[in-house]
Scaffold this motif. Structure first.
Motif, PDB file in Angstrom:
ATOM      1  N   ASP A   1       0.855  -1.179   0.000  1.00 13.14           N
ATOM      2  CA  ASP A   1       0.000   0.000   0.000  1.00 13.14           C
ATOM      3  C   ASP A   1       0.897   1.236   0.000  1.00 13.14           C
ATOM      4  O   ASP A   1       2.104   1.146  -0.184  1.00 13.14           O
ATOM      5  N   THR A   2       0.327   2.405   0.246  1.00 14.77           N
ATOM      6  CA  THR A   2       1.095   3.648   0.168  1.00 14.77           C
ATOM      7  C   THR A   2       1.949   3.881   1.415  1.00 14.77           C
ATOM      8  O   THR A   2       1.674   3.348   2.484  1.00 14.77           O
ATOM      9  N   GLY A   3       2.965   4.707   1.258  1.00 10.84           N
ATOM     10  CA  GLY A   3       3.889   5.033   2.336  1.00 10.84           C
ATOM     11  C   GLY A   3       5.273   5.264   1.761  1.00 10.84           C
ATOM     12  O   GLY A   3       5.518   5.021   0.579  1.00 10.84           O
ATOM     13  N   ASP A   4       6.214   5.728   2.596  1.00 13.43           N
ATOM     14  CA  ASP A   4       7.539   6.045   2.074  1.00 13.43           C
ATOM     15  C   ASP A   4       8.656   5.205   2.686  1.00 13.43           C
ATOM     16  O   ASP A   4       9.840   5.523   2.532  1.00 13.43           O
ATOM     17  N   GLU A   5       8.304   4.124   3.394  1.00 18.77           N
ATOM     18  CA  GLU A   5       9.327   3.199   3.849  1.00 18.77           C
ATOM     19  C   GLU A   5       8.745   1.793   3.975  1.00 18.77           C
ATOM     20  O   GLU A   5       7.549   1.607   4.240  1.00 18.77           O
ATOM     21  N   ILE A   6       9.610   0.807   3.741  1.00 21.95           N
ATOM     22  CA  ILE A   6       9.249  -0.600   3.869  1.00 21.95           C
ATOM     23  C   ILE A   6      10.099  -1.202   4.972  1.00 21.95           C
ATOM     24  O   ILE A   6      11.321  -1.000   5.000  1.00 21.95           O
ATOM     25  N   VAL A   7       9.475  -1.920   5.884  1.00 14.57           N
ATOM     26  CA  VAL A   7      10.185  -2.558   6.974  1.00 14.57           C
ATOM     27  C   VAL A   7      10.248  -4.061   6.704  1.00 14.57           C
ATOM     28  O   VAL A   7       9.222  -4.706   6.487  1.00 14.57           O
ATOM     29  N   VAL A   8      11.463  -4.594   6.702  1.00 16.46           N
ATOM     30  CA  VAL A   8      11.696  -6.007   6.406  1.00 16.46           C
ATOM     31  C   VAL A   8      12.239  -6.688   7.650  1.00 16.46           C
ATOM     32  O   VAL A   8      13.150  -6.178   8.301  1.00 16.46           O
ATOM     33  N   ASN A   9      11.659  -7.833   7.995  1.00 19.36           N
ATOM     34  CA  ASN A   9      12.179  -8.680   9.061  1.00 19.36           C
ATOM     35  C   ASN A   9      12.524 -10.028   8.452  1.00 19.36           C
ATOM     36  O   ASN A   9      11.630 -10.802   8.088  1.00 19.36           O
ATOM     37  N   SER A  10      13.822 -10.322   8.314  1.00 19.25           N
ATOM     38  CA  SER A  10      14.233 -11.564   7.667  1.00 19.25           C
ATOM     39  C   SER A  10      14.106 -12.747   8.616  1.00 19.25           C
ATOM     40  O   SER A  10      14.160 -12.602   9.841  1.00 19.25           O
ATOM     41  N   GLY A  11      13.940 -13.933   8.042  1.00 19.04           N
ATOM     42  CA  GLY A  11      13.831 -15.164   8.810  1.00 19.04           C
ATOM     43  C   GLY A  11      15.182 -15.760   9.143  1.00 19.04           C
ATOM     44  O   GLY A  11      16.237 -15.166   8.876  1.00 19.04           O
ATOM     45  N   PRO A  12      15.205 -16.964   9.707  1.00 17.41           N
ATOM     46  CA  PRO A  12      16.449 -17.590  10.161  1.00 17.41           C
ATOM     47  C   PRO A  12      17.408 -17.950   9.032  1.00 17.41           C
ATOM     48  O   PRO A  12      18.595 -18.185   9.285  1.00 17.41           O
ATOM     49  N   GLU A  13      16.925 -18.002   7.783  1.00 15.83           N
ATOM     50  CA  GLU A  13      17.801 -18.299   6.644  1.00 15.83           C
ATOM     51  C   GLU A  13      18.140 -17.039   5.854  1.00 15.83           C
ATOM     52  O   GLU A  13      18.766 -17.122   4.798  1.00 15.83           O
ATOM     53  N   GLY A  14      17.729 -15.883   6.348  1.00 15.84           N
ATOM     54  CA  GLY A  14      17.910 -14.661   5.590  1.00 15.84           C
ATOM     55  C   GLY A  14      16.813 -14.510   4.547  1.00 15.84           C
ATOM     56  O   GLY A  14      15.886 -15.317   4.453  1.00 15.84           O
ATOM     57  N   LEU A  15      16.913 -13.476   3.749  1.00 22.37           N
ATOM     58  CA  LEU A  15      15.860 -13.152   2.789  1.00 22.37           C
ATOM     59  C   LEU A  15      16.481 -12.444   1.594  1.00 22.37           C
ATOM     60  O   LEU A  15      17.299 -11.537   1.749  1.00 22.37           O
ATOM     61  N   ARG A  16      16.107 -12.891   0.396  1.00 20.45           N
ATOM     62  CA  ARG A  16      16.539 -12.197  -0.818  1.00 20.45           C
ATOM     63  C   ARG A  16      15.320 -11.936  -1.683  1.00 20.45           C
ATOM     64  O   ARG A  16      14.501 -12.833  -1.916  1.00 20.45           O
ATOM     65  N   PHE A  17      15.211 -10.697  -2.148  1.00 18.47           N
ATOM     66  CA  PHE A  17      14.035 -10.322  -2.923  1.00 18.47           C
ATOM     67  C   PHE A  17      14.374  -9.183  -3.868  1.00 18.47           C
ATOM     68  O   PHE A  17      15.361  -8.461  -3.692  1.00 18.47           O
ATOM     69  N   LEU A  18      13.546  -9.036  -4.897  1.00 12.95           N
ATOM     70  CA  LEU A  18      13.589  -7.876  -5.759  1.00 12.95           C
ATOM     71  C   LEU A  18      12.614  -6.844  -5.217  1.00 12.95           C
ATOM     72  O   LEU A  18      11.485  -7.193  -4.860  1.00 12.95           O
ATOM     73  N   LEU A  19      13.035  -5.599  -5.162  1.00 19.87           N
ATOM     74  CA  LEU A  19      12.159  -4.501  -4.760  1.00 19.87           C
ATOM     75  C   LEU A  19      12.035  -3.573  -5.952  1.00 19.87           C
ATOM     76  O   LEU A  19      13.030  -3.022  -6.436  1.00 19.87           O
ATOM     77  N   ILE A  20      10.808  -3.409  -6.460  1.00 22.30           N
ATOM     78  CA  ILE A  20      10.585  -2.687  -7.708  1.00 22.30           C
ATOM     79  C   ILE A  20       9.460  -1.678  -7.511  1.00 22.30           C
ATOM     80  O   ILE A  20       8.403  -2.006  -6.960  1.00 22.30           O
ATOM     81  N   SER A  21       9.674  -0.455  -7.956  1.00 25.67           N
ATOM     82  CA  SER A  21       8.638   0.565  -7.868  1.00 25.67           C
ATOM     83  C   SER A  21       8.710   1.482  -9.079  1.00 25.67           C
ATOM     84  O   SER A  21       9.772   1.624  -9.711  1.00 25.67           O
ATOM     85  N   GLY A  22       7.573   2.083  -9.426  1.00 26.80           N
ATOM     86  CA  GLY A  22       7.532   2.987 -10.558  1.00 26.80           C
ATOM     87  C   GLY A  22       6.333   3.910 -10.484  1.00 26.80           C
ATOM     88  O   GLY A  22       5.332   3.608  -9.820  1.00 26.80           O
ATOM     89  N   GLN A  23       6.422   5.030 -11.180  1.00 30.21           N
ATOM     90  CA  GLN A  23       5.337   6.003 -11.188  1.00 30.21           C
ATOM     91  C   GLN A  23       4.204   5.514 -12.090  1.00 30.21           C
ATOM     92  O   GLN A  23       4.436   5.196 -13.254  1.00 30.21           O
ATOM     93  N   PRO A  24       2.982   5.442 -11.590  1.00 30.55           N
ATOM     94  CA  PRO A  24       1.869   4.988 -12.435  1.00 30.55           C
ATOM     95  C   PRO A  24       1.599   5.947 -13.581  1.00 30.55           C
ATOM     96  O   PRO A  24       1.666   7.173 -13.415  1.00 30.55           O
ATOM     97  N   LEU A  25       1.288   5.374 -14.759  1.00 29.09           N
ATOM     98  CA  LEU A  25       0.989   6.196 -15.931  1.00 29.09           C
ATOM     99  C   LEU A  25      -0.461   6.670 -15.938  1.00 29.09           C
ATOM    100  O   LEU A  25      -0.766   7.725 -16.482  1.00 29.09           O
ATOM    101  N   GLN A  26      -1.350   5.864 -15.389  1.00 26.89           N
ATOM    102  CA  GLN A  26      -2.787   6.176 -15.331  1.00 26.89           C
ATOM    103  C   GLN A  26      -3.342   6.458 -16.725  1.00 26.89           C
ATOM    104  O   GLN A  26      -4.055   7.443 -16.938  1.00 26.89           O
ATOM    105  N   GLU A  27      -2.993   5.586 -17.668  1.00 23.08           N
ATOM    106  CA  GLU A  27      -3.479   5.686 -19.035  1.00 23.08           C
ATOM    107  C   GLU A  27      -4.244   4.424 -19.406  1.00 23.08           C
ATOM    108  O   GLU A  27      -4.027   3.365 -18.812  1.00 23.08           O
ATOM    109  N   PRO A  28      -5.137   4.507 -20.388  1.00 28.99           N
ATOM    110  CA  PRO A  28      -5.847   3.302 -20.825  1.00 28.99           C
ATOM    111  C   PRO A  28      -4.878   2.280 -21.417  1.00 28.99           C
ATOM    112  O   PRO A  28      -3.866   2.648 -22.026  1.00 28.99           O
ATOM    113  N   VAL A  29      -5.194   1.000 -21.212  1.00 30.91           N
ATOM    114  CA  VAL A  29      -4.339  -0.095 -21.674  1.00 30.91           C
ATOM    115  C   VAL A  29      -5.134  -0.968 -22.635  1.00 30.91           C
ATOM    116  O   VAL A  29      -6.187  -1.498 -22.286  1.00 30.91           O
ATOM    117  N   ALA A  30      -4.616  -1.109 -23.849  1.00 25.29           N
ATOM    118  CA  ALA A  30      -5.170  -2.040 -24.836  1.00 25.29           C
ATOM    119  C   ALA A  30      -4.075  -3.055 -25.133  1.00 25.29           C
ATOM    120  O   ALA A  30      -3.033  -2.707 -25.696  1.00 25.29           O
TER     121      ALA A  30
END
Length: 304
Positions: A244-273
Motif C-alpha cells: 500500500d502507500t507510504g515512504d518506507e518498507i520494513v523487512v524482518n528476515s527469517g532464520p535463513e535470511g531473505l533475498r528479494f527484488l524490490l521494484i517501484s515505478g510512477q503509475p501512468l494512469q493511461e488506458p491499456v489495450a
C-alpha cells in the motif's frame, strides 16, 4: 516517515511460454492498473534444460519495455535490427520496444545445467509508444552493490538508492529496481517513493514485511470483510508482496535470511489495450499493429 503496509500476498502461477519454457508468473494480463506502470513479471528457473532450452523464438513487441535479469546461466538474444548478444549471470537487458521490434531470447544453462532469470514488462506512456527501439545491456560487474553495516546487500539496477544510482537510464517510468539480500533475523528499513506503485518478489529465504516488535515467526492474518483479502505477513520463495502507500518498507528476515527484488515505478494512469506482446492505448492502435505485422510494415526502418 510513513510505513507501507502489505496490501496483498500471492504466489506465482506455473505456466508455459515461448517454445515450452517452464516459468512462474507473479502477475500479468489481468491486473494492468494494480501494478501500473508494470504489466507482467515472470520468474524462469530450472535445472532441467529440457524445460527451458526451447526458449522464446522470434516474436514481436510494441509499446512496452522488457527488463531481463539473469542470475544463473545465459540468455542469447537477437533482433530484427541486427543486434546480437549474450546475457551472462548477473547481467541485465533493458529493451525499449517502442514502435516495434522482432526478437528472440534463448536461455542456456550454466555448466551445472541451471537457469534462473526474471523478466519484467513496463508500459510506455502514450507519447513514447512509437519511439525508436533501443537496448541497454548491462554486465553484472557494472551494477553497483552497497553493503550496509548489518550485512544487508543491495544491487541497484536502476534508480537512486542510498546515494548511488543504477546504470540503466532514460526509462520512462523512472523506476527503482533493486536486488536486496538481508542477513538472517535482521530488521531493515528501506526508503521508497510515496507516490510510486511498489512490490517485492521473494526468491530465496523467508521473512515478513511489517513494522512491529513481535518475534519473527508469528503469523498474522488479516481479513478484510467484503473484499475477501487474506494477508499473511510472513512469506517465502516465489511470493509477490504488493504494498500500500507510504515512504518506507520494513523487512524482518527469517532464520535463513531473505533475498528479494524490490521494484517501484510512477503509475501512468493511461488506458491499456493489450494483445499478447503488444500493448497500446486503444483497440484501434492494436488492430493497426496486427495489420502491420501481416503486411510487413511493423518494423519502421523497413527491416523484418
Amino acid at each position: 516517515m510513513t510505513f507501507r503496509p502489505v496490501k496483498s500476498l500471492s504466489e506465482g502461477d506455473f505456466t508455459l511460454e515461448g517454445a515450452g519454457v517452464h516459468l512462474y508468473r507473479a502477475f500479468g494480463f489481468h491486473k494492468p492498473r494494480e501494478f501500473d506502470p508494470f504489466l507482467l513479471f515472470d520468474d524462469f528457473r530450472n535445472d532441467d534444460p529440457e524445460k527451458f532450452a526451447g526458449g522464446f523464438p522470434w516474436h514481436p513487441h510494441r509499446g512496452i519495455e522488457t527488463i531481463t535479469y539473469v542470475l544463473e546461466g545465459e540468455v542469447e538474444h537477437g533482433d530484427s535490427l541486427g543486434n546480437r548478444g549474450v546475457l551472462g549471470a548477473g547481467s541485465v537487458q533493458w529493451m525499449t520496444a517502442g514502435s516495434g521490434i522482432l526478437h528472440q531470447e534463448m536461455p542456456r544453462g550454466s555448466a551445472a545445467g541451471q537457469m534462473h532469470g526474471f523478466q519484467l514488462w513496463a508500459n510506455l506512456p502514450s507519447a513514447l509508444k512509437m519511439t525508436a527501439p533501443r537496448y541497454q545491456d548491462i554486465q553484472g560487474s557494472d551494477i553497483p552493490e552497497i553493503v550496509d553495516d548489518d550485512g544487508t546487500r543491495v544491487k541497484i539496477i536502476t534508480g537512486s538508492f542510498w546515494g548511488q544510482r543504477g546504470p540503466v537510464d532514460g526509462i520512462a517510468a523512472d523506476p527503482l529496481y533493486l536486488d536486496v539480500s538481508v542477513p538472517p533475523n535482521t530488521r531493515k528499513v528501506l526508503p521508497v517513493d510515496t507516490h510510486a506503485n511498489t512490490f517485492a518478489y521473494i526468491f530465496a529465504g523467508s521473512g515478513a514485511f511489517r513494522d512491529a516488535s513481535r518475534p519473527y515467526g508469528v503469523r498474522v492474518e488479516k481479513e478484510v470483510k467484503g473484499e475477501e483479502v487474506n494477508i499473511r505477513d510472513m512469506s517465502g520463495n516465489r511470493t509477490l508482496v504488493n504494498f500500500d502507500t507510504g515512504d518506507e518498507i520494513v523487512v524482518n528476515s527469517g532464520p535463513e535470511g531473505l533475498r528479494f527484488l524490490l521494484i517501484s515505478g510512477q503509475p501512468l494512469q493511461e488506458p491499456v489495450a493489450w494483445h499478447g506482446p503488444i500493448v497500446m492505448n486503444t483497440r484501434e492502435e492494436l488492430l493497426q499493429a496486427m495489420q502491420e505485422l501481416r503486411n510487413g510494415t511493423f518494423i519502421r526502418d523497413g527491416r523484418q
